[in-house]
Design a protein around this motif. Structure first.
Motif, PDB file in Angstrom:
ATOM      1  N   GLN A 143       3.099   1.216  -7.450  1.00 34.68           N
ATOM      2  CA  GLN A 143       2.330   0.568  -6.384  1.00 34.68           C
ATOM      3  C   GLN A 143       1.934  -0.845  -6.789  1.00 34.68           C
ATOM      4  O   GLN A 143       2.025  -1.778  -5.976  1.00 34.68           O
ATOM      5  CB  GLN A 143       1.081   1.389  -6.069  1.00 34.68           C
TER       6      GLN A 143
ATOM      7  N   ARG B 270      10.048   3.746  -4.571  1.00 38.70           N
ATOM      8  CA  ARG B 270       8.703   3.314  -4.186  1.00 38.70           C
ATOM      9  C   ARG B 270       7.635   4.325  -4.582  1.00 38.70           C
ATOM     10  O   ARG B 270       6.457   3.998  -4.627  1.00 38.70           O
ATOM     11  CB  ARG B 270       8.636   3.074  -2.678  1.00 38.70           C
TER      12      ARG B 270
ATOM     13  N   GLN C 267       0.842  -1.193   0.000  1.00 41.08           N
ATOM     14  CA  GLN C 267       0.000   0.000   0.000  1.00 41.08           C
ATOM     15  C   GLN C 267       0.876   1.242   0.000  1.00 41.08           C
ATOM     16  O   GLN C 267       1.909   1.292   0.659  1.00 41.08           O
ATOM     17  CB  GLN C 267      -0.901   0.024   1.242  1.00 41.08           C
ATOM     18  N   ARG C 268       0.444   2.241  -0.707  1.00 40.63           N
ATOM     19  CA  ARG C 268       1.215   3.477  -0.811  1.00 40.63           C
ATOM     20  C   ARG C 268       1.126   4.308   0.459  1.00 40.63           C
ATOM     21  O   ARG C 268       0.160   4.232   1.215  1.00 40.63           O
ATOM     22  CB  ARG C 268       0.682   4.321  -1.977  1.00 40.63           C
TER      23      ARG C 268
END
Length: 283
Positions: free
Chosen positions: A134, A163, A43-44
């Protein structure tokens, strides 16, 4: 006046083999949003854009527009908790709104991180708000072979896959967010060539490695007009020598010759390279 409505009716499924659900039907529960958890492995983080979205949801909170978060039971520090697989912005907005005590959530069967990451991918593959980075991180968490190969390729080239966008350290050298371009490069050329392309750009240490850079170097190493005339080391030297002027030169070259920017950049780098016959293509 009678509303125009139509009933839900099945469509023809001729030629299809209907899939049988591999898990049980989801259940719905009312939960205090503060009791929900998020797994950062797929999850971001909430950035500035996400905060703006959350604030909009808080200001315009309306049950008629509410989409229940999709969750799964998981173990956290010896306790059973609910992880949000999709809808963390909605959950945070509800937790931030003093008028909301509980929200309905849909709970699906996904017992471990791998299953949960796969569920996240399934929920978000067509979601325009979810980035390729993601989805890649979720695929890594799910043990996807292609995603793991991409990670290993970047690591072998001493390149860090970020990321999130705009999260580079310093000038971004040896760092990239071009996950889809690298994925395509591996599919087209294999891991060895993909690693070589990344190394050539990374060794120049001239900022973030972009999709344009990757396409340009791939072109120089594989196109018959260029490949036998330059080596990877020549390309690296050209990138270093031209520094950031190459981008401006490529822009003008692309406009003059009416070609894509990446191909124009390849030509700009090539003109700077030391030409040689029989050069090793990827030595």
């Amino acid at each position: 006046m009678q509303d125009n409505v139509r009933a839900i009716t099945p469509v023809s499924i001729s030629g299809l083999i209907p899939g049988a659900p591999s898990t049980g039907m989801p259940i719905f529960e009312k939960i205090r949003p503060e009791q929900l958890f998020v797994d950062p492995s797929y999850q971001r983080d909430i950035g500035e854009r996400g905060l703006r979205q959350i604030r909009r949801i808080v200001e315009g909170f309306d049950w008629a527009r509410f989409k229940p978060p999709i969750c799964a039971y998981a173990n956290h520090e010896g306790k059973t908790v609910l992880k949000v697989l999709d809808g963390q912005h909605t959950a945070i907005a509800a937790a931030s709104n003093p008028h909301i005590e509980t929200i309905p959530v849909m709970i699906v069967e996904a017992e471990d991180t791998v299953s949960q990451a796969k569920a996240f991918i399934g929920q978000n593959t067509q979601n325009l708000g979810v980035t390729n980075l993601q989805l890649h991180q979720a695929a890594v968490a799910a043990g996807d072979e292609d995603a793991l190969t991409l990670e290993l390729t970047c690591k072998a080239a001493n390149v860090r896959l970020l990321r999130a966008p705009n999260s580079q350290i310093s000038d971004g050298s040896r760092q990239t967010i071009a996950v889809k371009q690298i994925e395509g490069l591996i599919a087209r050329r294999g891991r060895i060539m993909a690693r070589r392309v990344l190394e050539i750009i990374a060794d120049a240490e001239r900022g973030l490695i972009t999709a344009t850079h990757i396409k340009a170097v791939e072109f120089l190493l594989t196109d018959s007009e260029f490949a036998d005339n330059v080596s990877g080391e020549d390309i690296t030297s050209a990138i270093i020598d031209l520094l950031y002027t190459a981008e401006e030169d490529a822009k003008r070259f692309a406009e003059t010759h009416r070609m894509p920017h990446w191909k124009a950049l390849a030509n700009v780098w090539y003109r700077k390279c030391k030409k040689r016959r029989g050069a090793l293509r990827a030595a």
